[in-house]
Scaffold this motif. Structure first.
Motif, short mmCIF file in Angstrom:
data_model
loop_
_atom_site.label_atom_id
_atom_site.label_comp_id
_atom_site.label_asym_id
_atom_site.label_seq_id
_atom_site.Cartn_x
_atom_site.Cartn_y
_atom_site.Cartn_z
N TRP A 41 -2.32 -10.92 10.42
CA TRP A 41 -2.32 -11.66 9.15
C TRP A 41 -3.47 -12.64 9.14
O TRP A 41 -3.95 -13.10 10.18
CB TRP A 41 -0.98 -12.37 8.93
CG TRP A 41 -0.90 -13.78 9.46
CD1 TRP A 41 -1.16 -14.94 8.77
CD2 TRP A 41 -0.55 -14.19 10.79
NE1 TRP A 41 -0.98 -16.04 9.58
CE2 TRP A 41 -0.60 -15.61 10.83
CE3 TRP A 41 -0.18 -13.50 11.95
CZ2 TRP A 41 -0.31 -16.33 11.97
CZ3 TRP A 41 0.12 -14.22 13.09
CH2 TRP A 41 0.05 -15.62 13.10
N GLU A 42 -3.94 -12.94 7.94
CA GLU A 42 -4.98 -13.94 7.78
C GLU A 42 -5.02 -14.37 6.32
O GLU A 42 -4.68 -13.60 5.42
CB GLU A 42 -6.35 -13.41 8.21
CG GLU A 42 -7.43 -14.49 8.24
CD GLU A 42 -8.66 -14.11 9.05
OE1 GLU A 42 -9.63 -14.91 9.03
OE2 GLU A 42 -8.67 -13.04 9.70
N LEU B 70 6.27 -15.55 7.24
CA LEU B 70 5.09 -16.24 6.72
C LEU B 70 5.22 -16.67 5.25
O LEU B 70 4.71 -17.73 4.86
CB LEU B 70 3.87 -15.32 6.86
CG LEU B 70 3.45 -14.95 8.27
CD1 LEU B 70 2.42 -13.83 8.25
CD2 LEU B 70 2.91 -16.16 9.01
N LYS B 71 5.89 -15.87 4.46
CA LYS B 71 5.95 -16.13 3.01
C LYS B 71 6.52 -17.52 2.68
O LYS B 71 5.93 -18.25 1.89
CB LYS B 71 6.77 -15.04 2.31
CG LYS B 71 6.87 -15.20 0.80
CD LYS B 71 7.64 -14.04 0.19
CE LYS B 71 7.82 -14.23 -1.31
NZ LYS B 71 8.56 -13.10 -1.92
N ILE C 256 0.42 -11.91 1.39
CA ILE C 256 1.50 -12.58 2.11
C ILE C 256 2.76 -12.71 1.27
O ILE C 256 3.85 -12.91 1.81
CB ILE C 256 0.99 -13.95 2.66
CG1 ILE C 256 0.00 -13.67 3.80
CG2 ILE C 256 2.12 -14.84 3.16
CD1 ILE C 256 -0.67 -14.89 4.40
N GLN C 257 2.65 -12.52 -0.04
CA GLN C 257 3.86 -12.49 -0.88
C GLN C 257 4.63 -11.18 -0.72
O GLN C 257 5.79 -11.09 -1.09
CB GLN C 257 3.49 -12.69 -2.35
CG GLN C 257 2.90 -14.06 -2.66
CD GLN C 257 3.84 -15.19 -2.29
OE1 GLN C 257 4.99 -15.22 -2.73
NE2 GLN C 257 3.36 -16.11 -1.47
N GLY C 258 3.99 -10.18 -0.17
CA GLY C 258 4.65 -8.91 0.09
C GLY C 258 4.38 -7.84 -0.94
O GLY C 258 4.48 -6.65 -0.65
N HIS D 250 -5.39 -13.07 0.91
CA HIS D 250 -4.44 -13.20 2.02
C HIS D 250 -3.92 -11.81 2.38
O HIS D 250 -3.65 -10.99 1.49
CB HIS D 250 -3.26 -14.08 1.63
CG HIS D 250 -3.66 -15.39 1.00
ND1 HIS D 250 -4.73 -16.13 1.43
CD2 HIS D 250 -3.11 -16.08 -0.04
CE1 HIS D 250 -4.84 -17.22 0.69
NE2 HIS D 250 -3.88 -17.21 -0.21
N VAL D 251 -3.74 -11.54 3.68
CA VAL D 251 -3.38 -10.18 4.09
C VAL D 251 -2.37 -10.19 5.23
O VAL D 251 -2.41 -11.06 6.11
CB VAL D 251 -4.64 -9.39 4.50
CG1 VAL D 251 -5.29 -9.97 5.75
CG2 VAL D 251 -4.34 -7.91 4.69
N VAL D 252 -1.44 -9.23 5.18
CA VAL D 252 -0.51 -8.95 6.27
C VAL D 252 -0.45 -7.43 6.43
O VAL D 252 -0.29 -6.70 5.44
CB VAL D 252 0.92 -9.47 5.96
CG1 VAL D 252 1.86 -9.15 7.12
CG2 VAL D 252 0.92 -10.95 5.69
#
Length: 264
Positions: A206-207, A259-260, A232-234, A243-245
């Motif tokens: 994630w970043e 994280l959210k 990161i909100q999904g 933002h990325v996961v």
């Protein structure tokens, strides 16, 4: 292995710019001992690589738009296609002679990334992905790792540095995860972090606060390797939010759950 004409164009461009960067990396060691330091040299290497990429891609696909880290957006006559290019992802690594950096090329059609190439010239690792056709590392098919217990997972992240990002939030995120995972890694090149998830070397990543050229090729890489990647909100688009996961479906979901809430 036979690739499409599109992928061949991208690979040829990445390899030519990569040869230039590899030569420049060899000069870094000599420059480290100078009082002035190698920062100006690296800036020139970065710009030179982007111009090489632009020249090759424009010649092969005239009219496509181009979005590069150094030169910004260059409009083309074909409004449905845009190259998204980072000529040197991992600049700080490169500056210090650390061989963890890459050229990243993604191709956006309308709002969808349809092809991606990530190339590390230091070790000649070439990652490619094409929508619906899978992801590969040096001709070997990629699959995300299958681990389904966070305590067995190695997860990479980005850490904000001086003048960048929310340091307090980053510390909160790490604190929330460090007792739950087998290990953290911070490699310093987002495109390669995404590629490592696709290759199963990392279980998750994630970043925050990234740019489209950091992400475009790597997002497709993970999806074509059977993984899940989002903001990161999904359910948000990393190309829009920055933002990325990413990870397999399980790891992605677990990281989102942790994280959210922290970012709200």
């Amino acid at each position: 292995m036979l690739y499409s004409a599109l992928i061949n164009v991208m690979v040829k461009a990445a390899r030519r710019a990569g040869r230039s960067l590899k030569r420049d990396l060899g000069e870094i060691e000599h420059l480290q001992v100078s009082l002035k330091g190698p920062a100006n040299f690296v800036s020139l290497a970065d710009k030179r690589a982007e111009e090489m990429l632009y020249t090759d891609l424009e010649k092969a696909r005239p009219g496509y738009g181009f979005l590069g880290e150094e030169g910004g957006r260059r409009e083309g006559s074909d409004k449905s296609h845009t190259w998204i290019v980072d000529p040197l992802d991992g600049t700080t690594n490169f500056l210090h002679g650390i061989p963890q950096f890459a050229i990243s090329i993604g191709l956006l059609r309308e709002d969808t990334v349809i092809a991606g190439v990530i190339y590390n010239p230091a070790n000649d690792e070439l990652y490619i992905a094409e929508r619906g056709k899978g992801a590969f590392l040096n001709d070997q098919r990629l699959r995300v790792a299958g681990r389904r217990q966070l305590n067995e997972c190695v997860v990479a992240c980005g850490l904000p540095h001086i003048g960048r990002g929310n340091h307090q939030l980053a510390l909160q995120e790490m604190a929330a995860l460090q007792s739950k995972v087998a290990g953290f890694r911070r490699f310093g090149a987002a495109s390669l972090d995404l590629a490592f998830v696709a290759a199963g070397r990392l279980d998750g990543y994630w970043e925050r606060n990234l740019q489209p050229w950091d992400l475009a090729a790597g997002l497709l890489m993970i999806r074509e390797a059977g993984g899940t990647v989002s903001g990161i909100q999904g359910n948000d688009d990393p190309l829009q939010t920055g933002h990325v996961v990413g990870g397999n479906e399980f790891v992605h979901g677990e990281l989102i759950k942790i994280l959210k809430p922290l970012g709200q």
